[in-house]
Design a protein around this motif. Structure first.
Motif, PDB file in Angstrom:
ATOM      1  N   UNK A  21      38.533  26.366  50.224  1.00  0.00           N
ATOM      2  CA  UNK A  21      38.734  27.210  49.056  1.00  0.00           C
ATOM      3  C   UNK A  21      37.816  28.420  49.089  1.00  0.00           C
ATOM      4  N   UNK A  22      36.626  28.319  49.638  1.00  0.00           N
ATOM      5  CA  UNK A  22      35.736  29.482  49.685  1.00  0.00           C
ATOM      6  C   UNK A  22      36.158  30.457  50.767  1.00  0.00           C
ATOM      7  N   UNK A  23      36.879  30.004  51.784  1.00  0.00           N
ATOM      8  CA  UNK A  23      37.353  30.905  52.836  1.00  0.00           C
ATOM      9  C   UNK A  23      38.470  31.801  52.314  1.00  0.00           C
ATOM     10  N   UNK A  24      39.318  31.284  51.458  1.00  0.00           N
ATOM     11  CA  UNK A  24      40.422  32.072  50.924  1.00  0.00           C
ATOM     12  C   UNK A  24      39.920  33.266  50.106  1.00  0.00           C
ATOM     13  N   UNK A  25      38.963  33.092  49.191  1.00  0.00           N
ATOM     14  CA  UNK A  25      38.481  34.265  48.460  1.00  0.00           C
ATOM     15  C   UNK A  25      37.831  35.303  49.375  1.00  0.00           C
ATOM     16  N   UNK A  26      37.144  34.871  50.440  1.00  0.00           N
ATOM     17  CA  UNK A  26      36.520  35.830  51.353  1.00  0.00           C
ATOM     18  C   UNK A  26      37.592  36.660  52.048  1.00  0.00           C
ATOM     19  N   UNK A  27      38.679  35.991  52.508  1.00  0.00           N
ATOM     20  CA  UNK A  27      39.764  36.726  53.157  1.00  0.00           C
ATOM     21  C   UNK A  27      40.424  37.699  52.181  1.00  0.00           C
ATOM     22  N   UNK A  28      40.679  37.273  50.957  1.00  0.00           N
ATOM     23  CA  UNK A  28      41.285  38.144  49.954  1.00  0.00           C
ATOM     24  C   UNK A  28      40.397  39.340  49.676  1.00  0.00           C
ATOM     25  N   UNK A  29      39.099  39.130  49.605  1.00  0.00           N
ATOM     26  CA  UNK A  29      38.165  40.226  49.360  1.00  0.00           C
ATOM     27  C   UNK A  29      38.194  41.225  50.497  1.00  0.00           C
ATOM     28  N   UNK A  30      38.247  40.734  51.729  1.00  0.00           N
ATOM     29  CA  UNK A  30      38.291  41.628  52.889  1.00  0.00           C
ATOM     30  C   UNK A  30      39.606  42.415  52.905  1.00  0.00           C
ATOM     31  N   UNK A  31      40.694  41.727  52.608  1.00  0.00           N
ATOM     32  CA  UNK A  31      41.994  42.407  52.581  1.00  0.00           C
ATOM     33  C   UNK A  31      42.010  43.466  51.486  1.00  0.00           C
ATOM     34  N   UNK A  32      41.507  43.114  50.319  1.00  0.00           N
ATOM     35  CA  UNK A  32      41.446  44.061  49.207  1.00  0.00           C
ATOM     36  C   UNK A  32      40.567  45.257  49.569  1.00  0.00           C
ATOM     37  N   UNK A  33      39.417  45.013  50.179  1.00  0.00           N
ATOM     38  CA  UNK A  33      38.516  46.090  50.589  1.00  0.00           C
ATOM     39  C   UNK A  33      39.197  46.989  51.616  1.00  0.00           C
ATOM     40  N   UNK A  34      39.946  46.390  52.542  1.00  0.00           N
ATOM     41  CA  UNK A  34      40.668  47.164  53.547  1.00  0.00           C
ATOM     42  C   UNK A  34      41.746  48.032  52.926  1.00  0.00           C
ATOM     43  N   UNK A  35      42.480  47.477  51.970  1.00  0.00           N
ATOM     44  CA  UNK A  35      43.533  48.236  51.289  1.00  0.00           C
ATOM     45  C   UNK A  35      42.929  49.395  50.506  1.00  0.00           C
ATOM     46  N   UNK A  36      41.851  49.128  49.790  1.00  0.00           N
ATOM     47  CA  UNK A  36      41.182  50.191  49.023  1.00  0.00           C
ATOM     48  C   UNK A  36      40.686  51.281  49.961  1.00  0.00           C
ATOM     49  N   UNK A  37      40.115  50.916  51.075  1.00  0.00           N
ATOM     50  CA  UNK A  37      39.627  51.898  52.046  1.00  0.00           C
ATOM     51  C   UNK A  37      40.778  52.755  52.564  1.00  0.00           C
ATOM     52  N   UNK A  38      41.886  52.125  52.913  1.00  0.00           N
ATOM     53  CA  UNK A  38      43.050  52.873  53.392  1.00  0.00           C
ATOM     54  C   UNK A  38      43.584  53.832  52.336  1.00  0.00           C
ATOM     55  N   UNK A  39      43.640  53.388  51.104  1.00  0.00           N
ATOM     56  CA  UNK A  39      44.125  54.246  50.017  1.00  0.00           C
ATOM     57  C   UNK A  39      43.203  55.453  49.836  1.00  0.00           C
TER      58      UNK A  39
END
Length: 176
Positions: free
Chosen positions: A6-24
């Motif tokens: 369960x703690x791995x899933x939030x870390x992946x979501x955070x990285x994906x979200x950070x990547x999307x924000x960076x791209x935007x």
């Protein structure tokens, strides 16, 4: 074992979200840069034009050329012997806008300017829009003031600072 999963899933979501924000953000900056380059081609490159703070977002009527586009649109006729001309155009491709002119001229040409633009004396300087502070205009209460309506949609307000040999004219033309 369920805790690490369960703690791995939030870390992946955070990285994906950070990547999307960076791209935007990167895409927005690229678009802004491209628009800044393109919008310059919609404006005149006239050195007499006052600089604008919203340069990248400002698109003027037609090419924004003073003599060919703006003076006819506002119905303003410049006099002979114009020197030290500066101008600013505040319109956004819509039905309204304002043109600011500052120049100096001789007595004879000033009389021509007042006559050709049908300017009539008024009691005070009362343009219907504010003059941007960065233009550095020095309007005095003792200066002669005039106004006219070159057309149903245009109001001219003029302040004349009379000098010994040359006179400084400040003109605000409002199109509404």
């Amino acid at each position: 074992m369920s805790e690490p999963e369960t703690s791995a899933k939030p870390k992946r979501s955070s990285r994906v979200l950070a990547g999307v924000v960076t791209l935007v953000v990167v895409a927005a900056l690229c678009c802004w840069g491209a628009w800044s380059q393109i919008s310059g081609s919609f404006r005149s490159n006239d050195p007499r034009e006052y600089p604008r703070e919203d340069e990248a977002l400002h698109i003027t009527y037609r090419g924004g050329d003073l003599e060919d586009d703006l003076l006819p649109r506002y119905g303003v006729k410049l006099p002979c012997d114009v020197q030290h001309l500066r101008w600013g155009n505040h319109e956004d491709m819509g039905p309204m806008g304002s043109l600011y002119l500052r120049f100096d001229t001789s007595s004879t040409c000033l009389d021509e300017f007042l006559r050709d633009n049908r300017l009539q004396p008024t009691a005070a300087w009362t343009p219907s829009v504010f003059v941007p502070d960065e233009y550095g205009w020095a309007i005095n209460a003792s200066d002669a003031t005039y106004d006219a309506r070159p057309s149903e949609r245009v109001q001219l307000s003029v302040s004349i600072h009379r000098g010994e040999q040359r006179h400084v004219a400040y003109v605000v033309a409002v199109y509404s």
